[in-house]
Write a protein that holds these residues in place. Sequence first.
Motif, PDB file in Angstrom:
ATOM      1  N   TYR A  33      -5.503   8.196  -7.631  1.00 47.98           N
ATOM      2  CA  TYR A  33      -4.821   8.660  -8.832  1.00 47.98           C
ATOM      3  C   TYR A  33      -5.480   8.546  -9.783  1.00 47.98           C
ATOM      4  O   TYR A  33      -4.885   9.582 -10.913  1.00 47.98           O
ATOM      5  N   ARG A  74      -8.958  -1.432  -0.596  1.00 48.56           N
ATOM      6  CA  ARG A  74      -7.830  -0.932   0.278  1.00 48.56           C
ATOM      7  C   ARG A  74      -7.031  -0.361  -1.422  1.00 48.56           C
ATOM      8  O   ARG A  74      -6.877   1.238  -1.222  1.00 48.56           O
ATOM      9  N   SER A  75      -6.525  -1.423  -2.025  1.00 47.41           N
ATOM     10  CA  SER A  75      -6.086  -0.609  -3.351  1.00 47.41           C
ATOM     11  C   SER A  75      -6.657   0.059  -4.500  1.00 47.41           C
ATOM     12  O   SER A  75      -6.599   1.231  -4.535  1.00 47.41           O
ATOM     13  N   ILE A  81       1.408   2.197  -8.853  1.00 51.08           N
ATOM     14  CA  ILE A  81      -0.609   0.813  -9.207  1.00 51.08           C
ATOM     15  C   ILE A  81      -0.440   0.351 -10.669  1.00 51.08           C
ATOM     16  O   ILE A  81      -0.268   1.588 -11.268  1.00 51.08           O
ATOM     17  N   TYR A 103       4.130  11.530   2.875  1.00 50.46           N
ATOM     18  CA  TYR A 103       3.264  10.920   1.324  1.00 50.46           C
ATOM     19  C   TYR A 103       1.553  11.002   1.203  1.00 50.46           C
ATOM     20  O   TYR A 103       1.604  11.350   0.061  1.00 50.46           O
ATOM     21  N   SER A 104       1.572  10.571   2.452  1.00 47.14           N
ATOM     22  CA  SER A 104      -0.126   9.883   2.554  1.00 47.14           C
ATOM     23  C   SER A 104      -0.681  10.115   4.070  1.00 47.14           C
ATOM     24  O   SER A 104       0.408  10.559   5.060  1.00 47.14           O
ATOM     25  N   PHE A 151      -1.308  13.434  -3.721  1.00 48.36           N
ATOM     26  CA  PHE A 151      -2.130  12.052  -3.504  1.00 48.36           C
ATOM     27  C   PHE A 151      -2.006  12.814  -2.236  1.00 48.36           C
ATOM     28  O   PHE A 151      -3.406  13.036  -1.623  1.00 48.36           O
ATOM     29  N   ILE A 163      -6.656   3.120  -3.753  1.00 52.69           N
ATOM     30  CA  ILE A 163      -5.643   4.518  -3.864  1.00 52.69           C
ATOM     31  C   ILE A 163      -5.652   4.398  -5.238  1.00 52.69           C
ATOM     32  O   ILE A 163      -5.475   5.729  -5.863  1.00 52.69           O
ATOM     33  N   THR A 164      -5.909   3.401  -5.982  1.00 48.26           N
ATOM     34  CA  THR A 164      -6.224   3.628  -7.698  1.00 48.26           C
ATOM     35  C   THR A 164      -7.076   4.775  -8.011  1.00 48.26           C
ATOM     36  O   THR A 164      -6.679   5.593  -9.068  1.00 48.26           O
ATOM     37  N   ARG A 187       7.203   8.398 -13.101  1.00 50.31           N
ATOM     38  CA  ARG A 187       5.193   9.638 -12.005  1.00 50.31           C
ATOM     39  C   ARG A 187       6.486  10.516 -12.265  1.00 50.31           C
ATOM     40  O   ARG A 187       6.481  11.177 -11.500  1.00 50.31           O
ATOM     41  N   MET A 237       1.997   1.673  -2.872  1.00 48.65           N
ATOM     42  CA  MET A 237       0.861   2.415  -4.593  1.00 48.65           C
ATOM     43  C   MET A 237       0.529   3.738  -4.294  1.00 48.65           C
ATOM     44  O   MET A 237       0.435   5.109  -4.453  1.00 48.65           O
ATOM     45  N   GLU A 238       0.151   3.896  -2.926  1.00 47.21           N
ATOM     46  CA  GLU A 238       0.553   5.767  -1.839  1.00 47.21           C
ATOM     47  C   GLU A 238       1.310   6.358  -2.537  1.00 47.21           C
ATOM     48  O   GLU A 238       1.401   7.467  -3.626  1.00 47.21           O
ATOM     49  N   MET A 239       2.380   5.992  -3.329  1.00 43.59           N
ATOM     50  CA  MET A 239       3.814   6.872  -3.913  1.00 43.59           C
ATOM     51  C   MET A 239       4.135   6.448  -4.807  1.00 43.59           C
ATOM     52  O   MET A 239       4.153   7.377  -5.495  1.00 43.59           O
ATOM     53  N   ARG A 250       2.472  12.986  -7.859  1.00 48.75           N
ATOM     54  CA  ARG A 250       3.035  11.844  -6.016  1.00 48.75           C
ATOM     55  C   ARG A 250       2.300  13.004  -4.636  1.00 48.75           C
ATOM     56  O   ARG A 250       1.800  12.498  -3.823  1.00 48.75           O
ATOM     57  N   TYR A 283       1.489  -1.067  -0.049  1.00 40.62           N
ATOM     58  CA  TYR A 283      -0.225   0.222  -0.259  1.00 40.62           C
ATOM     59  C   TYR A 283       1.117   2.032   0.211  1.00 40.62           C
ATOM     60  O   TYR A 283       0.281   2.274  -0.542  1.00 40.62           O
ATOM     61  N   TYR A 294       9.224  11.422 -10.802  1.00 43.02           N
ATOM     62  CA  TYR A 294      10.416  10.516 -10.244  1.00 43.02           C
ATOM     63  C   TYR A 294      11.009   9.606  -9.600  1.00 43.02           C
ATOM     64  O   TYR A 294      10.875   8.905  -9.861  1.00 43.02           O
ATOM     65  N   ASN A 309      -2.079   8.215   5.672  1.00 42.62           N
ATOM     66  CA  ASN A 309      -1.819   7.249   6.691  1.00 42.62           C
ATOM     67  C   ASN A 309      -0.581   6.776   7.200  1.00 42.62           C
ATOM     68  O   ASN A 309       0.925   6.981   6.456  1.00 42.62           O
TER      69      ASN A 309
END
Lengths: 78, 701
Positions: free
Chosen positions: B267, B259-260, A38, B78-79, B121, B263-264, A60, A33-35, B118, A30, A62, B81
């Motif tokens: 984005y 959960r995936s 995906i 980064y998030s 996000f 995130i997708t 993306r 994916m958050e970074m 990024r 996860y 970077y 979470n």
Amino acid sequence: MSEQVVKLTDLRPGQAARVEAFTTNGANMYRLMEMGLIPGTMIRYVRPAPMGDPLEFEIRGYNLSLRRAEAESISVAV
Amino acid sequence: METAGLPRRRKGQEALADARIFAVVGNPNSGKTTLFNALTGMRQKVGNYPGVTVERKEGICYSQHGHPIRLIDLPGSYSLNARSPDERIMVDVLLGKQPDIGVPDGVVCVIDSSNLERNLFLATQVVQLQLPTILVLNMSDVAEARGIRIDTEELSRRLGCVVIACSASTGKGLLELRLAMSRADLPVPTYRVSEPEVVRAGIEELAPGMKRSVQPDLRLARAEAMLLLIADELPEGNPHTTRARLIRQRLDRDAPGWRSQLITVRYARIGELMQDTVKRFDPGRASISDRLDAVFLHPFWGFVVLAGVMGFLFYSIFKLATPFMDGVDTAFAALGTYMGDVLPAGPLRDLVVDGIIGGVGGVVIFLPQILMLFLFIGLLESTGYMARAAFILDRAMSRVGLHGRSFIPLLSSYACAVPGIMATRTIESAKDRLVTILVAPFMTCSARLPVYLVMIAAFLPAGRASAVEKALMLLFLYAAGTAAAFLFALIFKKTLVKGVTPNLVMELPPYRAPRLRHVLMEMYDRSKIFLRRAGTVIFGLSIILWFVLNYPKPPAGMEEDALSYSAGGRMGQMVEPVFEPLGYDWRVSVGILSSFAAREVFVSTMAIIFHIDDEGEDQDNLVSILRRQTREDGSVLFTPLTCLSIMVFFVFALQCVSTVAVVRRETNSWRWPIFQVVFMFALAWVAAMLVYQGGTLLGFS
């Protein structure tokens, strides 16, 4: 044009591919994916570290460093 | 507690009590801290959040009407979470869970414009909290140079919040930002990425319970509920955990992969947003960085560069700092002479000249070298080279069970283990964090430098030692400490703190010109901390030491043995048997004992002890005084072997009250710091003993 699904670690330096799936469901999945890692994202293998591990990738816009053990669990389509 | 709002901490000044609070958030490497510095200048203060050891950085900036605004620089992420204590604090502050801050009046979300996807996000998550938000498109100059054009008005319309293009390093956009923060009517964003219905239902089930006990505000309670549901690991001891777990299981069953999907989908929506607001986006990285990396990360040249950088760092500590050190030396000597002239002869003058000025001066003289170290670390960090160093060294680190991210705490420990240990909070895995904390004191900290430098000078033959020889010896000592750190990391990982090696996920930011102002501010902060320590702890210890070594006074006629009559002298004589196998006499033992409070005190103690013994030579250099000291049997005290034994002792022993305090805070128990002190003392004793006895056996002296 046939596409092959390989492990991220199978790429040659400079080669780009498309992220397909994660083959293990670790908690780290996860985070990656958050970074931005995906399915469907383009990822390019830049170079290995001088000692062979970790590996530098570009996604993306970077650059990201991943350990080999981690990159092995990501499958990509070339 | 039935209140509508959490109480705010009241400051002494009227104006600050009502000052609005803005939280500053953003990705790591987004220039957030540069922006924060640009807005607050010197009006900053660093502290800690209560109960945790996350560094808390607050500052004041002024609105266009001259009213103060409190800015809180939150840790980068980064998030939302949260996966580390740093990130948890960021989320807690945003959700209003920090009691003395409450719900922030607004959020400044900093975005690296050249890395938009990024960064968005986190930004879209923050925007969804529906706090008044200002989006700062930072590094807009870099983005423009790379052909990226962002339609700030369209973005502002779509997100429903103020969007400002900035370049914190050049100052562009800062005025606009301050004006925006001054607004009384800052809009609440309207943008949201909707969750699937089942997830929404789960949130609605969980949120009201959180509202009653934690959040006064349902909308923030919803955010908190969402974050609890997607957390990697559900926190222990949280009253809502059980419920959250049930809901998660239900979701896993009814909507697998939810959960995936969250995130997708986010984005995907970001992609749509960018299509409408970003023109001419060229996602290639700045070619300068790529060309530099081709050298800096080259299989051979990469090491050469790294070795060169490290070597230059250590050599400059010797050479470049020398003129400044001479300056400090002269200043303190002059002060000593002046006080000696001004004060009437007697105990007060002795206290001031020998005790205080001698003691404190002996330590402050090392300030230039410590500053040099901090300057280097700051430059490496702000240019982006630090990340490359971590990348190169990660393989070696992970072999001993450490993390590439352990590199920064360990490197910082070369300057001082206290901030180094505090920096371990960015290491997510608790076990790896603990190992890093346990071995950090082995890294040769700057407090050891005074001891090493004096001992090296005493060790090498007088007048013939070159700077290269000195540098080599110093390098050897540094290498010994570093090797010990790695060796024991491996041992601890295999025995005390068994655990899985974590994964390294790290961004390699583009190279940037060093932000000199930022680095200088850091150096200023660090020097303040060092001087404060010299000013208080060492000052206090110097006075205590002086008394302990001078009183009780000997009976008339026994003045040559004054030292052995004093309290300190007696203590040294008592423990002499313990240190005898190491080659120390009781006077050195006194020094060793006193250095357990702070390593630099060893030098002060030696200065005071031997100064006392050697009355006629006030202005002599400490090293030449030491060379002339003899034991009771007439043999030279500070033989090269004894000096080496002392140095080896200092390589391994934990002699620092501040370190003990920080380790206690970071590990939340006394168990680990006590273990560290005892273990490292035993190790130091054995090592120094082996060096001395082994050397004697082999015929050295």
